[in-house]
Scaffold this motif. Structure first.
Motif, PDB file in Angstrom:
ATOM      1  N   UNK A 259       0.783  -1.220   0.000  1.00 47.02           N
ATOM      2  CA  UNK A 259       0.000   0.000   0.000  1.00 47.02           C
ATOM      3  C   UNK A 259       0.819   1.277   0.000  1.00 47.02           C
ATOM      4  N   UNK A 260       2.085   1.203  -0.454  1.00 47.76           N
ATOM      5  CA  UNK A 260       2.952   2.378  -0.478  1.00 47.76           C
ATOM      6  C   UNK A 260       2.938   2.995  -1.881  1.00 47.76           C
ATOM      7  N   UNK A 261       2.490   4.244  -1.984  1.00 44.07           N
ATOM      8  CA  UNK A 261       2.386   4.925  -3.272  1.00 44.07           C
ATOM      9  C   UNK A 261       3.736   5.426  -3.749  1.00 44.07           C
ATOM     10  N   UNK A 262       3.949   5.449  -5.062  1.00 43.90           N
ATOM     11  CA  UNK A 262       5.175   5.996  -5.633  1.00 43.90           C
ATOM     12  C   UNK A 262       5.319   7.482  -5.334  1.00 43.90           C
ATOM     13  N   UNK A 263       4.197   8.160  -5.119  1.00 45.50           N
ATOM     14  CA  UNK A 263       4.237   9.595  -4.814  1.00 45.50           C
ATOM     15  C   UNK A 263       5.007   9.881  -3.523  1.00 45.50           C
ATOM     16  N   UNK A 264       5.096   8.905  -2.662  1.00 44.62           N
ATOM     17  CA  UNK A 264       5.788   9.062  -1.385  1.00 44.62           C
ATOM     18  C   UNK A 264       7.266   9.422  -1.580  1.00 44.62           C
ATOM     19  N   UNK A 265       7.839   9.039  -2.735  1.00 44.73           N
ATOM     20  CA  UNK A 265       9.271   9.181  -2.947  1.00 44.73           C
ATOM     21  C   UNK A 265       9.629  10.345  -3.882  1.00 44.73           C
ATOM     22  N   UNK A 266       8.641  11.145  -4.232  1.00 41.16           N
ATOM     23  CA  UNK A 266       8.873  12.309  -5.089  1.00 41.16           C
ATOM     24  C   UNK A 266       9.225  13.515  -4.220  1.00 41.16           C
ATOM     25  N   UNK A 267      10.367  14.103  -4.450  1.00 48.63           N
ATOM     26  CA  UNK A 267      10.833  15.223  -3.645  1.00 48.63           C
ATOM     27  C   UNK A 267       9.996  16.477  -3.920  1.00 48.63           C
ATOM     28  N   UNK A 268       9.388  17.070  -2.891  1.00 50.28           N
ATOM     29  CA  UNK A 268       8.564  18.273  -3.063  1.00 50.28           C
ATOM     30  C   UNK A 268       9.430  19.529  -3.095  1.00 50.28           C
ATOM     31  N   UNK A 269      10.131  19.732  -4.215  1.00 50.91           N
ATOM     32  CA  UNK A 269      11.124  20.808  -4.319  1.00 50.91           C
ATOM     33  C   UNK A 269      10.538  22.181  -4.018  1.00 50.91           C
ATOM     34  N   UNK A 270       9.289  22.402  -4.396  1.00 48.76           N
ATOM     35  CA  UNK A 270       8.689  23.731  -4.220  1.00 48.76           C
ATOM     36  C   UNK A 270       8.611  24.145  -2.745  1.00 48.76           C
ATOM     37  N   UNK A 271       8.632  23.155  -1.849  1.00 52.60           N
ATOM     38  CA  UNK A 271       8.558  23.469  -0.410  1.00 52.60           C
ATOM     39  C   UNK A 271       9.874  23.982   0.147  1.00 52.60           C
ATOM     40  N   UNK A 272      10.954  23.862  -0.635  1.00 51.12           N
ATOM     41  CA  UNK A 272      12.277  24.210  -0.116  1.00 51.12           C
ATOM     42  C   UNK A 272      13.012  25.213  -1.012  1.00 51.12           C
ATOM     43  N   UNK A 273      12.283  25.997  -1.751  1.00 52.35           N
ATOM     44  CA  UNK A 273      12.892  26.983  -2.637  1.00 52.35           C
ATOM     45  C   UNK A 273      13.361  28.220  -1.863  1.00 52.35           C
ATOM     46  N   UNK A 274      12.559  28.675  -0.936  1.00 51.30           N
ATOM     47  CA  UNK A 274      12.880  29.903  -0.218  1.00 51.30           C
ATOM     48  C   UNK A 274      13.491  29.592   1.150  1.00 51.30           C
ATOM     49  N   UNK A 275      14.625  30.248   1.435  1.00 51.15           N
ATOM     50  CA  UNK A 275      15.255  30.114   2.747  1.00 51.15           C
ATOM     51  C   UNK A 275      16.162  28.912   2.882  1.00 51.15           C
ATOM     52  N   UNK A 276      16.309  28.108   1.814  1.00 51.64           N
ATOM     53  CA  UNK A 276      17.164  26.913   1.867  1.00 51.64           C
ATOM     54  C   UNK A 276      18.327  27.043   0.901  1.00 51.64           C
ATOM     55  N   UNK A 277      19.487  26.581   1.323  1.00 52.72           N
ATOM     56  CA  UNK A 277      20.664  26.534   0.475  1.00 52.72           C
ATOM     57  C   UNK A 277      20.740  25.158  -0.176  1.00 52.72           C
ATOM     58  N   UNK A 278      20.897  25.136  -1.497  1.00 46.73           N
ATOM     59  CA  UNK A 278      20.978  23.887  -2.234  1.00 46.73           C
ATOM     60  C   UNK A 278      22.429  23.570  -2.579  1.00 46.73           C
ATOM     61  N   UNK A 279      22.856  22.318  -2.303  1.00 38.89           N
ATOM     62  CA  UNK A 279      24.220  21.872  -2.587  1.00 38.89           C
ATOM     63  C   UNK A 279      24.153  20.595  -3.416  1.00 38.89           C
ATOM     64  N   UNK A 280      24.681  20.636  -4.630  1.00 33.48           N
ATOM     65  CA  UNK A 280      24.664  19.461  -5.513  1.00 33.48           C
ATOM     66  C   UNK A 280      25.943  18.658  -5.284  1.00 33.48           C
ATOM     67  N   UNK A 281      25.820  17.496  -4.678  1.00 32.15           N
ATOM     68  CA  UNK A 281      26.970  16.633  -4.372  1.00 32.15           C
ATOM     69  C   UNK A 281      27.229  15.595  -5.461  1.00 32.15           C
ATOM     70  N   UNK A 282      26.432  15.615  -6.493  1.00 32.01           N
ATOM     71  CA  UNK A 282      26.564  14.571  -7.520  1.00 32.01           C
ATOM     72  C   UNK A 282      27.848  14.699  -8.324  1.00 32.01           C
ATOM     73  N   UNK A 283      28.418  15.892  -8.386  1.00 32.65           N
ATOM     74  CA  UNK A 283      29.603  16.121  -9.201  1.00 32.65           C
ATOM     75  C   UNK A 283      30.902  15.972  -8.409  1.00 32.65           C
ATOM     76  N   UNK A 284      30.787  15.725  -7.113  1.00 28.68           N
ATOM     77  CA  UNK A 284      31.986  15.630  -6.285  1.00 28.68           C
ATOM     78  C   UNK A 284      32.607  14.235  -6.332  1.00 28.68           C
TER      79      UNK A 284
END
Length: 207
Positions: A182-207
Motif C-alpha cells: 500500500x505504499x504509493x510511488x508519490x511518497x518518494x517524489x521530492x517536493x522541491x517547491x517546499x524548499x525553494x525559499x530560505x534553503x541553500x541547495x548543494x549538488x553533491x553529484x559532481x563531487x
C-alpha cells in the motif's frame, strides 16, 4: 567385516546429519527471504526504527521502502530517494543536499552496511512467539556485515528487532509500526517547491 560395517554406519550418520543441517539452512533462508521481500519488495513497506550503534550514535525515525526507492525522516533530516536521485533536507541548517541515489556519501554509515543475501549461512530458532534468524558471514564474502540477528513475529513475519555486526561493533535496531504494501510511488517524489525559499541547495553529484 564388523569394523567395515561400523565405519559405514558412522559415514551414513555423518551424511544424514549434514543433509539435515542443509535442509534446516535452506528452510531458514527460504523463510528469511519472505521477511526480506516483505520489507524491500515492489509492494513497498514502512516502519519506525530506533537505532543504537554501540552507544555512540542513536537516532529514531520512520522509513519507507519500495524497490530501489526510499524515504526516511528522523530527528535532523528528511530524505527522498526516487531510485535515481536522493535529496536530503537538513532542517536545522536549512540545507538541501542532492546525491546520486546509490552514493555512500549521503551519510557516514551507509557505506559500512553492505552485503548480499548470499554472503551468509542461515539458521533460525523459535523464541516464544517469535522466530530468531542468525546469519553468519561465509568465508571470502565481500560484504562488510559479519553477522545478523533478526527477530520477527512467527505468525506474521513482521520484523521486531535487528542486530548487525560490522567489524567489531554491533548496531541495534528496534522496529515497530511495520506495514507491508500500500505504499504509493508519490511518497518518494521530492517536493522541491517546499524548499525553494530560505534553503541553500548543494549538488553533491559532481563531487
Amino acid at each position: 567385516m564388523k569394523r567395515f560395517f561400523l565405519m559405514c554406519l558412522v559415514l551414513l550418520s555423518m551424511v544424514m546429519a549434514q543433509a539435515q543441517t542443509t535442509a534446516q539452512q535452506n528452510e531458514a533462508r527460504k523463510t528469511f527471504d519472505k521477511v526480506y521481500n516483505m520489507v524491500f519488495g515492489p509492494q513497498g513497506s514502512t516502519l519506525r526504527y530506533d537505532v543504537n550503534i554501540i552507544g555512540l550514535y542513536k537516532t529514531h525515525g520512520t522509513i519507507w521502502y519500495k524497490g530501489k526507492k526510499q524515504r526516511f525522516s528522523d530527528e535532523r533530516v528528511n530524505t527522498w530517494n526516487d531510485g535515481t536521485t536522493a535529496y536530503m533536507v537538513f532542517r536545522k541548517k536549512k540545507t538541501v543536499e542532492i546525491h546520486e541515489a546509490n552514493s555512500d556519501k549521503k551519510d557516514k554509515y551507509s557505506g559500512k552496511f553492505k552485503f548480499s543475501l548470499d554472503d551468509f549461512d542461515y539458521s533460525m530458532k523459535t523464541e516464544g512467539s517469535d522466530l530468531l534468524f542468525i546469519l553468519k558471514q561465509r568465508k571470502k564474502a565481500k560484504g562488510t556485515i559479519k553477522e545478523v540477528r533478526a527477530l520477527v513475529d512467527a505468525k506474521t513475519l513482521a520484523p521486531k528487532f535487528v542486530k548487525i555486526k560490522v567489524a567489531l561493533f554491533w548496531a541495534k535496531i528496534k522496529i515497530s509500526n511495520f506495514k507491508s504494501g500500500g505504499i504509493s510511488d508519490d511518497m518518494f517524489v521530492f517536493p522541491a517547491k517546499n524548499y525553494k525559499e530560505g534553503y541553500k541547495w548543494i549538488d553533491k553529484r559532481k563531487e
